[in-house]
Design an enzyme around this catalytic site. Structure first.
Site, PDB file in Angstrom:
ATOM      1  N   GLU A 128      -0.371   0.795   0.246  1.00 58.39           N
ATOM      2  CA  GLU A 128      -1.802   0.688   0.497  1.00 58.39           C
ATOM      3  C   GLU A 128      -2.515   1.823  -0.243  1.00 58.39           C
ATOM      4  O   GLU A 128      -2.070   2.959  -0.153  1.00 58.39           O
ATOM      5  CB  GLU A 128      -2.118   0.804   1.994  1.00 58.39           C
ATOM      6  CG  GLU A 128      -3.595   0.542   2.265  1.00 58.39           C
ATOM      7  CD  GLU A 128      -3.944   0.548   3.765  1.00 58.39           C
ATOM      8  OE1 GLU A 128      -3.059   0.781   4.589  1.00 58.39           O
ATOM      9  OE2 GLU A 128      -5.109   0.330   4.056  1.00 58.39           O
ATOM     10  N   ALA A 269       0.372   8.476   7.859  1.00 60.33           N
ATOM     11  CA  ALA A 269       1.433   7.499   8.060  1.00 60.33           C
ATOM     12  C   ALA A 269       0.961   6.148   7.550  1.00 60.33           C
ATOM     13  O   ALA A 269      -0.207   5.999   7.194  1.00 60.33           O
ATOM     14  CB  ALA A 269       1.771   7.387   9.539  1.00 60.33           C
ATOM     15  N   MET A 270       1.890   5.180   7.551  1.00 63.39           N
ATOM     16  CA  MET A 270       1.548   3.860   7.006  1.00 63.39           C
ATOM     17  C   MET A 270       2.208   2.765   7.829  1.00 63.39           C
ATOM     18  O   MET A 270       3.402   2.810   8.110  1.00 63.39           O
ATOM     19  CB  MET A 270       1.996   3.810   5.536  1.00 63.39           C
ATOM     20  CG  MET A 270       1.732   2.490   4.857  1.00 63.39           C
ATOM     21  SD  MET A 270      -0.058   2.122   4.750  1.00 63.39           S
ATOM     22  CE  MET A 270      -0.003   0.343   4.867  1.00 63.39           C
ATOM     23  N   GLU A 271       1.388   1.749   8.138  1.00 59.78           N
ATOM     24  CA  GLU A 271       1.769   0.726   9.109  1.00 59.78           C
ATOM     25  C   GLU A 271       2.552  -0.449   8.528  1.00 59.78           C
ATOM     26  O   GLU A 271       2.492  -1.553   9.075  1.00 59.78           O
ATOM     27  CB  GLU A 271       0.495   0.199   9.768  1.00 59.78           C
ATOM     28  CG  GLU A 271      -0.418  -0.660   8.852  1.00 59.78           C
ATOM     29  CD  GLU A 271      -1.578   0.093   8.218  1.00 59.78           C
ATOM     30  OE1 GLU A 271      -1.473   1.327   8.057  1.00 59.78           O
ATOM     31  OE2 GLU A 271      -2.578  -0.556   7.859  1.00 59.78           O
ATOM     32  N   ASN A 272       3.310  -0.282   7.439  1.00 60.67           N
ATOM     33  CA  ASN A 272       4.077  -1.385   6.857  1.00 60.67           C
ATOM     34  C   ASN A 272       4.747  -2.219   7.952  1.00 60.67           C
ATOM     35  O   ASN A 272       5.312  -1.667   8.892  1.00 60.67           O
ATOM     36  CB  ASN A 272       5.165  -0.842   5.940  1.00 60.67           C
ATOM     37  CG  ASN A 272       4.666   0.285   5.086  1.00 60.67           C
ATOM     38  OD1 ASN A 272       3.756   0.097   4.294  1.00 60.67           O
ATOM     39  ND2 ASN A 272       5.235   1.475   5.254  1.00 60.67           N
ATOM     40  N   GLU A 305      -0.356   3.537  14.251  1.00 60.33           N
ATOM     41  CA  GLU A 305       0.403   2.687  13.315  1.00 60.33           C
ATOM     42  C   GLU A 305       1.013   1.503  14.052  1.00 60.33           C
ATOM     43  O   GLU A 305       1.040   0.388  13.537  1.00 60.33           O
ATOM     44  CB  GLU A 305       1.491   3.482  12.589  1.00 60.33           C
ATOM     45  CG  GLU A 305       0.997   4.740  11.867  1.00 60.33           C
ATOM     46  CD  GLU A 305      -0.205   4.543  10.965  1.00 60.33           C
ATOM     47  OE1 GLU A 305      -0.409   3.431  10.446  1.00 60.33           O
ATOM     48  OE2 GLU A 305      -0.969   5.515  10.793  1.00 60.33           O
ATOM     49  N   HIS A 308      -1.536  -1.179  14.677  1.00 63.23           N
ATOM     50  CA  HIS A 308      -1.860  -1.955  13.473  1.00 63.23           C
ATOM     51  C   HIS A 308      -1.041  -3.244  13.395  1.00 63.23           C
ATOM     52  O   HIS A 308      -1.420  -4.168  12.690  1.00 63.23           O
ATOM     53  CB  HIS A 308      -1.554  -1.130  12.214  1.00 63.23           C
ATOM     54  CG  HIS A 308      -2.716  -0.353  11.676  1.00 63.23           C
ATOM     55  ND1 HIS A 308      -3.981  -0.886  11.543  1.00 63.23           N
ATOM     56  CD2 HIS A 308      -2.797   0.913  11.183  1.00 63.23           C
ATOM     57  CE1 HIS A 308      -4.783   0.030  11.002  1.00 63.23           C
ATOM     58  NE2 HIS A 308      -4.091   1.139  10.782  1.00 63.23           N
ATOM     59  N   GLU A 327      -9.163  -0.504  10.353  1.00 64.51           N
ATOM     60  CA  GLU A 327      -9.093   0.936  10.648  1.00 64.51           C
ATOM     61  C   GLU A 327     -10.000   1.346  11.811  1.00 64.51           C
ATOM     62  O   GLU A 327      -9.558   2.041  12.723  1.00 64.51           O
ATOM     63  CB  GLU A 327      -9.385   1.759   9.395  1.00 64.51           C
ATOM     64  CG  GLU A 327      -8.341   1.597   8.284  1.00 64.51           C
ATOM     65  CD  GLU A 327      -6.908   1.892   8.727  1.00 64.51           C
ATOM     66  OE1 GLU A 327      -6.715   2.440   9.822  1.00 64.51           O
ATOM     67  OE2 GLU A 327      -5.971   1.532   7.983  1.00 64.51           O
TER      68      GLU A 327
HETATM   69  N1  B3K Z   1      -3.462   2.459   6.493  1.00 66.74           N
HETATM   70  C1  B3K Z   1      -2.950   3.761   6.171  1.00 66.74           C
HETATM   71  C2  B3K Z   1      -3.794   4.517   5.213  1.00 66.74           C
HETATM   72  C3  B3K Z   1      -3.583   4.163   3.804  1.00 66.74           C
HETATM   73  C4  B3K Z   1      -4.354   5.076   2.899  1.00 66.74           C
HETATM   74  C5  B3K Z   1      -4.302   4.646   1.480  1.00 66.74           C
HETATM   75  N2  B3K Z   1      -5.008   5.550   0.599  1.00 66.74           N
HETATM   76  C6  B3K Z   1      -2.726   4.584   7.391  1.00 66.74           C
HETATM   77  C7  B3K Z   1      -3.551   4.227   8.562  1.00 66.74           C
HETATM   78  O1  B3K Z   1      -4.750   4.244   8.567  1.00 66.74           O
HETATM   79  O2  B3K Z   1      -2.975   3.875   9.555  1.00 66.74           O
HETATM   80 ZN    ZN Z   2      -4.945   2.952  10.251  1.00 61.64          ZN
END
Ligand code: B3K
Ligand code: ZN
Length: 880
Positions: A128, A269-272, A305, A308, A327
């Site tokens: 992302e 962090a990232m919600e993959n 996360e 999400h 978000e």
């Molecule tokens: N969705 C990611 C953020 C990504 C940022 C990219 N530049 C984390 C979050 O908001 O949960």
């Molecule tokens: Zn987020």
């Protein structure tokens, strides 16, 4: 590197793709320098799309090895390829077909930390917003949802775990020295949620049984030897999963949920899907290395996360303009979660502080943009306080307007109707309008109009008639690209506090108000209350029901009345904070004009009384003692800012409060809980109060001894870092401070997260000469210039958290930031652009500093090749 193209993306230009992706099959052969990726994509032409329309995939710094259609090489005349796009012509008119794209990339050379990169010997991805296009050519946009199958092949010796999204299909030996694993994610997802990890890490495992009795395997991967620090994150994860079932009816939907902690990460962090990747700062905690604030952040981000999974993954965004759809809503959900886990009032106070400290200045300066922006050059620059925090406030206002029941109905409808969709803000709002029968058209302006509205409030008490009138008037100043603003729907929670402290429970005779909320929808409205038994004090915008600035003449006595009697704890704090702010603003202006400061006696009395009031929660008392920061005072003054004057004035107030409350502070200073450390909110509150008391007492005594003793005795990072900060900020030249800094550094030499605190505390030590110290630290051999956490701990903390140091009158702070931003930009544009936003309020400085800041910005602009990220920020900051 990718450089500026000047391209502007606009919300109104949204068009669906020509082709629909049905599924994607990815194979990775991991290698530090030459990772080979085979991507097989099954597509068909969208109905109604012209038979000669081409397929255009996105790329970023890619080279194409080969390209096949249904297994056969595509003739070169039928496609064009650049590092940024792959265009294929002559594709089948209606039947599905398979395109195979072969690319080779170097994870090791990827310093942008977007796409597939290396961190501490591990392979990991961040996609992302637009990182997937750095792996292979694809439709790298959120409205293209596909089912992914992923096969990962890597050397057995150093890459033990091969992870991707979804459920594990199988794995085993591949060829000499290599093994493989395959993953299948049944939930269609956009490419930004793709993730892959190849690593040799330690594992912490647990399980969670969902509301429909399915067992989910929970796995957290951390560096070997740090498994003992992942327990709190695991606990927070299980609490989050349970909470989302109870509060929103949301159940987890895969057999496994994995979290991988890495030490080089551009954000939190990232919600993959099913495979969250975390900055290890937000996973790892034990009492010795993490503070209470770290624990609270871990809890909030783990929850964020995880949440999400429904708000972001199951329902994603149609395009990046809709970023706040996932978000803002997910921040709202993590706030509600933390409020339930801790003291709701104290949590709300922290949110208000954060919103005002980060979002209000953004909204008041050159980087202002609507919660849903209408155009962008670089989407990564829009992961802002406005999209996240104001976006959350907008959801909170929907709840305030609808009430809890209709809000929940609207959320249920949203989940039911849009599951599996790439949705828009209009879709979201329609669910609440339908569930409640309310018209939300005017309210929707919160998504499209930038800037913080102002509401001026006046009251009129008629003793003889027993009536009380409240008149509200709204205004919204122009922001970049929006010179004219429409009237907003502003929900203002209120209370009328009678002379005896009780609350008046009557409703206004006329005007749009219900359930303790004024609905301000016109420019000016008056609300009249009758049969009021005595002159009431108006408590307005309770709990910060709307993110606005309130302008109201309210006497110190009235503020004190609210602070004493309001039934709402947040409002009591708001009144105290308002009183402190007024005084601080007044004395800062006096200091700027070289005049004598007035006494803070009244303020000191109420603060000390609050500190000593044992009927109040310790965490609340600590919040009351935390005076508005120098940057808060600057924001409130708004223009012609002299950071030195603000510092001088604030220190004088601190000292006056400290001296008159020394007895109280001395008593409270020993109040930190003894015995085994627990991060729970009660203990954390006690530590916060004791820490504040030690700080005040040390200031009153003018000696470092008390803080040094606290440092020496401390057996947890919270108390230790509090004490170190008092030493470094109040007694910079003392031998006690030098001892403690030396001790800390030696003790945590091999612990990067703890050592980051050592850098930050020094970076934020006030004084115009602190820049010299920061330069020394920057140039020391153990400063890691590639690690984002370390860079943020030093350069970020200095430029965003040290007003007197960064704004040194000779401009050295600005020049240092400019130099570092240009240098970091060559490796990591996202990080560089983010650091640069520390200068967003430069136009509110006094003339001399303003000119030096402008010169520094111009020097960045003229530094040569800039990334789109930094180019965009610097241009917007310099635009008129
Ligand atoms: N969705 C990611 C953020 C990504 C940022 C990219 N530049 C984390 C979050 O908001 O949960
Ligand atoms: Zn987020």
């Amino acid at each position: 590197m990718r450089t500026e193209t000047g391209q502007v993306y606009k919300l109104k230009d949204y068009r669906p793709t020509n082709f629909v992706v049905e599924r994607i099959d990815l194979t990775f052969e991991l290698d530090p320098k030459e990772t080979k990726i085979v991507s097989r994509v099954i597509l068909h032409r969208r109905e109604g799309v012209a038979p000669d329309a081409a397929l255009v995939f996105d790329g970023d710094e890619l080279t194409l090895d080969s390209l096949q259609l249904d297994g056969n090489e595509i003739e070169p005349s039928l496609y064009d390829v650049t590092p940024e796009t792959l265009t294929i012509r002559g594709l089948p008119e209606s039947e599905p077909f398979e395109v195979t794209v072969n690319t080779t990339i170097s994870p090791e050379a990827n310093t942008k930390l977007m796409g597939l990169y290396r961190t501490n010997g591990a392979y990991c991805t961040q996609c992302e917003a637009e990182g997937f296009r750095r792996i292979t050519y694809f439709y790298d946009r959120p409205d293209v949802l596909a089912v992914y199958t992923v096969t990962i092949i890597a050397a057995k010796d150093d890459v033990k775990q091969l992870l991707s999204n979804g459920n594990f299909l199988g794995g085993g030996n591949y060829d000499e020295g290599r093994h493989f694993a395959a993953w299948f994610d049944p939930h269609p997802k956009p490419s930004y949620l793709f993730a892959l990890v190849g690593a040799d890490l330690g594992l912490v495992e647990d399980t969670f049984t969902t509301m429909s009795d399915r067992e989910v395997a929970l796995k957290i991967y951390v560096e070997h030897g740090k498994e003992g620090r992942a327990g709190y994150a695991m606990d927070a994860l299980k609490r989050s999963m349970k909470w989302d079932e109870e509060k929103f009816g949301r159940e987890y939907d895969l057999d496994i949920f994995q979290i991988v902690a890495v030490s080089d990460f551009n954000m939190g962090a990232m919600e993959n899907k099913g495979l969250n990747v975390f900055n290890d700062k937000y996973v790892l905690a034990d009492p010795e290395t993490a503070t209470d604030a770290d624990y609270a952040n871990i809890e909030a981000i783990i929850a964020h996360e995880y949440f999400h999974n429904w708000t972001g993954n199951r329902i994603t965004c149609r395009d990046w303009f809709q970023l706040c759809l996932k978000e803002g809503l997910t921040v709202y959900r993590d706030h509600a979660f933390s409020a339930d886990q801790r003291s709701a009032a104290v949590k709300r106070i922290a949110e208000i502080r954060l919103l005002k400290a980060h979002q209000f200045p953004e909204d008041a300066g050159p980087l202002a943009h609507p919660v849903r922006p209408e155009s962008y050059k670089e989407i990564n620059n829009f992961y802002t306080a406005t999209v996240y925090e104001k976006g959350s406030e907008v959801v909170r206002m929907i709840r305030t307007i609808l009430g809890a029941d209709d809000f929940r109905k609207g959320m249920d409808l949203y989940f039911e109707r849009h599951d599996g969709d790439a949705a828009t803000i209009e879709d979201f709002l329609a669910c609440f309008a339908e569930a409640s029968g309310r018209d939300l058209k005017q309210f929707a302006l919160w998504y499209s109009q930038a800037g913080t509205p102002s509401v001026s409030v006046s009251t009129d008490w008629n003793e003889a008639a027993g009536t009380f009138e409240v008149t509200l008037e709204q205004s919204l100043a122009p922001t970049p690209d929006q010179s004219r603003k429409a009237l907003m729907h502003i929900p203002l929670a209120y209370g009328l506090i009678l002379p005896d402290g009780a609350e008046f429970d009557g409703q206004p005779d006329a005007g749009d108000a219900e359930g303790g909320v004024f609905h301000l929808t016109k420019r000016k409205q008056t609300f009249t209350f009758s049969n009021v038994p005595g002159r009431p004090v108006l408590s307005i915008n309770r709990s910060f029901s709307a993110p606005v600035n309130i302008a109201m003449e309210q006497s110190a006595a009235d503020l004190a009345h609210i602070a004493r009697h309001d039934s709402d704890g947040v409002s009591r704090w708001q009144a105290l904070n308002e009183q402190a702010m007024r005084h601080l603003v007044a004395v800062s202006k006096l200091a700027r004009d070289g005049r004598n400061l007035s006494s803070a006696k009244e303020l000191a009395e109420i603060l000390i009384a609050t500190a000593a009031d044992e009927s109040l929660e310790p965490a609340f008392r600590a919040q009351a003692l935390a005076l508005p920061a120098e940057s808060d005072i600057a924001r409130e003054i708004g223009s012609n800012i002299d950071p030195d004057a603000i510092h001088t004035a604030r220190e004088a107030v601190l000292s006056e409060v400290a001296k008159s409350g020394l007895d109280v502070f001395t008593k409270l200073a020993d109040g930190a809980p003894t015995g085994t450390y627990s991060p729970n909110a009660t203990d954390a509150g006690l530590r916060a109060l004791a820490g504040a008391a030690i700080a005040y007492a040390s200031i009153a005594e003018g000696q470092p001894a008390r803080a040094k003793a606290a440092y020496d005795k401390s057996d947890n990072m919270t108390v230790m870092s509090q004490a170190l900060q008092i030493l470094a900020h109040q007694f910079p030249g003392s031998s006690e401070t030098a001892d403690a800094l030396g001790n800390f550094k030696a003790r945590f030499a091999t612990d990067p997260l703890a050592l980051d605190k050592w850098y930050s505390i020094q970076a934020m030590a006030p004084g115009s000469d602190s820049g010299v110290r920061v330069e020394e630290l920057l140039n020391s051999s153990d400063f890691d210039r590639t690690n984002p956490n370390r860079i943020r701990a030093l350069i970020g903390a200095f430029s965003a958290g040290n007003p007197t140091g960064f704004n040194a009158a000779d401009g050295t702070g600005y020049r240092m930031l400019a130099r570092e931003v240009v240098d970091i930009d060559k490796r990591n544009p996202q990080l560089a652009a983010r650091l640069l936003t520390a200068m967003r309020s430069w136009r509110s400085l006094e003339a001399g500093r303003q000119e030096l800041a402008r010169q520094a910005l111009v020097s960045i602009r003229e530094a040569g090749e800039l990334s789109p990220d930094v180019g965009d920020i610097v241009d917007r900051m310099l635009a008129n």
